[in-house]
Design a protein around this motif. Structure first.
Motif, mmCIF file in Angstrom:
data_model
loop_
_atom_site.group_PDB
_atom_site.id
_atom_site.type_symbol
_atom_site.label_atom_id
_atom_site.label_comp_id
_atom_site.label_asym_id
_atom_site.label_seq_id
_atom_site.Cartn_x
_atom_site.Cartn_y
_atom_site.Cartn_z
ATOM 1 N N GLU A 222 0.836 -1.193 0.000
ATOM 2 C CA GLU A 222 0.000 0.000 0.000
ATOM 3 C C GLU A 222 0.868 1.239 0.000
ATOM 4 O OE1 GLU A 222 -2.467 -3.044 2.477
ATOM 5 O OE2 GLU A 222 -0.454 -2.216 2.739
ATOM 6 N N CYS A 234 -3.153 4.036 -2.925
ATOM 7 C CA CYS A 234 -3.437 2.889 -3.771
ATOM 8 C C CYS A 234 -2.863 1.641 -3.111
ATOM 9 C CB CYS A 234 -2.844 3.060 -5.174
ATOM 10 S SG CYS A 234 -1.033 3.000 -5.227
ATOM 11 N N THR A 236 -1.314 -2.435 -4.229
ATOM 12 C CA THR A 236 -0.931 -3.337 -5.306
ATOM 13 C C THR A 236 -0.367 -4.602 -4.694
ATOM 14 O OG1 THR A 236 0.360 -3.549 -7.345
ATOM 15 C CG2 THR A 236 1.401 -2.379 -5.519
ATOM 16 N N GLY A 308 3.161 1.890 -9.250
ATOM 17 C CA GLY A 308 2.240 2.586 -8.362
ATOM 18 C C GLY A 308 2.770 3.938 -7.932
ATOM 19 N N LYS A 396 -6.775 5.486 -5.750
ATOM 20 C CA LYS A 396 -6.533 5.130 -7.152
ATOM 21 C C LYS A 396 -6.625 3.611 -7.309
ATOM 22 C CE LYS A 396 -5.278 7.944 -9.670
ATOM 23 N NZ LYS A 396 -6.030 8.933 -10.494
ATOM 24 N N LEU A 398 -5.397 0.950 -9.425
ATOM 25 C CA LEU A 398 -4.338 0.825 -10.425
ATOM 26 C C LEU A 398 -4.773 -0.009 -11.622
ATOM 27 C CD1 LEU A 398 -1.155 0.350 -8.197
ATOM 28 C CD2 LEU A 398 -2.094 2.451 -9.174
ATOM 29 N N GLU A 401 -6.128 2.204 -14.208
ATOM 30 C CA GLU A 401 -5.281 3.273 -14.729
ATOM 31 C C GLU A 401 -4.745 2.884 -16.101
ATOM 32 O OE1 GLU A 401 -4.572 6.324 -13.423
ATOM 33 O OE2 GLU A 401 -6.118 5.855 -11.953
ATOM 34 N N PHE A 404 -1.001 1.941 -16.235
ATOM 35 C CA PHE A 404 -0.407 1.039 -15.244
ATOM 36 C C PHE A 404 0.336 -0.118 -15.894
ATOM 37 C CE2 PHE A 404 -0.627 -2.769 -12.534
ATOM 38 C CZ PHE A 404 0.174 -2.328 -11.486
ATOM 39 N N TYR A 408 4.174 -0.792 -15.399
ATOM 40 C CA TYR A 408 4.468 -2.038 -14.697
ATOM 41 C C TYR A 408 5.495 -2.860 -15.475
ATOM 42 C CZ TYR A 408 3.622 -6.723 -12.746
ATOM 43 O OH TYR A 408 3.759 -7.968 -12.182
#
Length: 418
Positions: A222, A234, A236, A308, A396, A398, A401, A404, A408
């Protein structure tokens, strides 16, 4: 903790054992460890004095993590008296929150998980009661991710595991456990919970004009970026790469340093491939065998984290390398070498000198709030005011997005971020 205690103070995850410092706004002082600035706890005398005058009693702080439950007992003077740490017994239902949510579809499993976490906390309470007089009161402030709160309270977790992944119960909660009044931090979303709210409070993010980036690296990664006027957050999936789950017994920050070393020596290329003959057999460095599988696990995790960071920064109107201040939560951050993190592209190199270790920020935030608010009305009011009036909070997603996936994939490379 490692079985051989002589190996030092490193845990597989941050347990709040007290060896890593907590951080507090308005009273932080900086130190140095492994090239990383450390924010150490230093509660001001005035604040401690207020605690004594109000006679708030003893305080328990609890961090209910997906993997570990950590509790600390503080006396009326604000000093640490004891700590309790155990594995979260719910781990039998899976290592991550998605597994727990799926398991909770069975009412019997959901009921057992509620009982398990409450029994674990009661063991800590029982231990702490042995340290205080029978006439002394106890209060507990709990910080936890949203799924852990739902399971603790016995709420239906179904909404957390289905699109659009909204949590209808994010408010601060007042409850009771084993005769102890419990106050639970409010969450921000289904996957950004009260542990991050507590961390935001602890690092003084909303007290500052300039933005701070808080990164909590665990099974769930986070992040929050913000200041007193605006906060973006956000989550992930980082997986087990930063918690010793790939190379068992190897702390995540050590793995980062090992991979940086291999990059500098040309054994690991920028795509993450080990040179022959190590691709098949791995390469042993001391007691650690770095395999291609463990490299890939770190790539996947750090790619998601780096992407992120970029998305939060750009949404805030900054380039990632211009973030003024970064706080790394947990034991991972305490031992991380920022230059090694930059070498493999986990953090922009320009942030190395602006990165601070924050220790267990969830416990630190719980302690701060617990020592400032004496009763349930003050607690609810206080937690509602963690974000100043006029401060916008945006979560957000992700996955939604548009950039992303691009960031990534680019961030998985083992090279400095551009």
């Amino acid at each position: 903790m490692y079985n051989n205690h002589k190996k030092g103070l490193r845990c597989h995850i941050c347990t709040g054992c007290g060896r890593c410092p907590g951080i507090y706004p308005d009273s932080a002082r900086t130190g140095e460890r492994n090239g990383l600035h450390v924010l150490t706890e230093g509660m001001g005398e005035g604040e401690t004095g207020d605690v004594l005058k109000r006679d708030l009693g003893n305080l328990i702080t609890a961090d209910i993590g997906t993997t570990t439950i950590a509790m600390v007992l503080y006396g009326e003077d604000g000093r640490k008296m004891d700590s309790f740490v155990c594995l979260n017994p719910q781990i039998k239902y899976g290592a991550d929150v998605i597994s727990r949510i799926q398991a909770a579809e069975d009412p019997r499993s959901a009921s057992e998980m509620k009982l398990q976490v409450r029994q674990a906390l009661c063991r800590g309470i029982g231990q702490f009661r042995e340290r205080i007089s029978g006439k002394e009161g106890l209060r507990m402030v709990i910080a936890a991710n949203t799924t852990m709160v739902y399971l603790f309270m016995g709420w239906d977790t179904k909404e957390l595991g289905e699109a659009p992944f909204r949590a209808s119960r994010l408010e601060a909660v007042r409850t009771e456990l084993d005769g102890v009044a419990c106050y639970i931090f409010p969450g921000l979303s289904a996957f950004v919970g009260g542990d991050i709210t507590a961390g935001i409070y602890a690092c003084g993010m909303t007290d500052r004009e300039e933005p701070t980036l808080l990164i909590d690296l665990g099974t769930n990664g986070e992040m929050a970026l913000g200041s007193r006027s605006r906060v973006l957050a956000c989550a992930t999936a980082a997986g087990p790469a930063f918690e010793g789950g790939v190379n068992r017994g190897v702390w995540g920050s050590d793995m980062v340093s090992l991979l940086a070393r291999l990059r500098r020596e040309g054994v690991l290329d920028e795509t993450g491939l080990l040179a022959d003959p190590f691709f098949d057999t791995g390469i042993r460095i001391g007691d650690v065998c770095v395999t291609q599988q463990s490299v890939r696990a770190v790539q996947l995790a750090k790619g998601a984290i780096a992407a992120g960071i970029r998305i939060l920064a750009e949404a805030y109107g900054l380039s990632p390398d211009r973030i003024p201040r970064v706080v790394l939560a947990g034991g991972f951050g305490y031992y991380l070498n920022p230059e090694d993190a930059a070498c493999i592209g986990l953090l922009p190199g320009e942030l190395a000198g602006r990165t601070f270790a924050g220790g267990n920020t969830a416990l630190a935030g719980a302690r701060l709030v617990g020592m400032r608010f004496a009763d349930s009305e003050a607690w609810i009011s206080g937690t509602e005011n963690i974000f100043p009036k006029g401060c916008s909070v945006e979560i957000k997603n992700l996955a939604k997005e548009p950039d992303f996936e691009k960031w990534y994939l680019e961030s998985m490379d083992m090279r400095p971020l551009s």
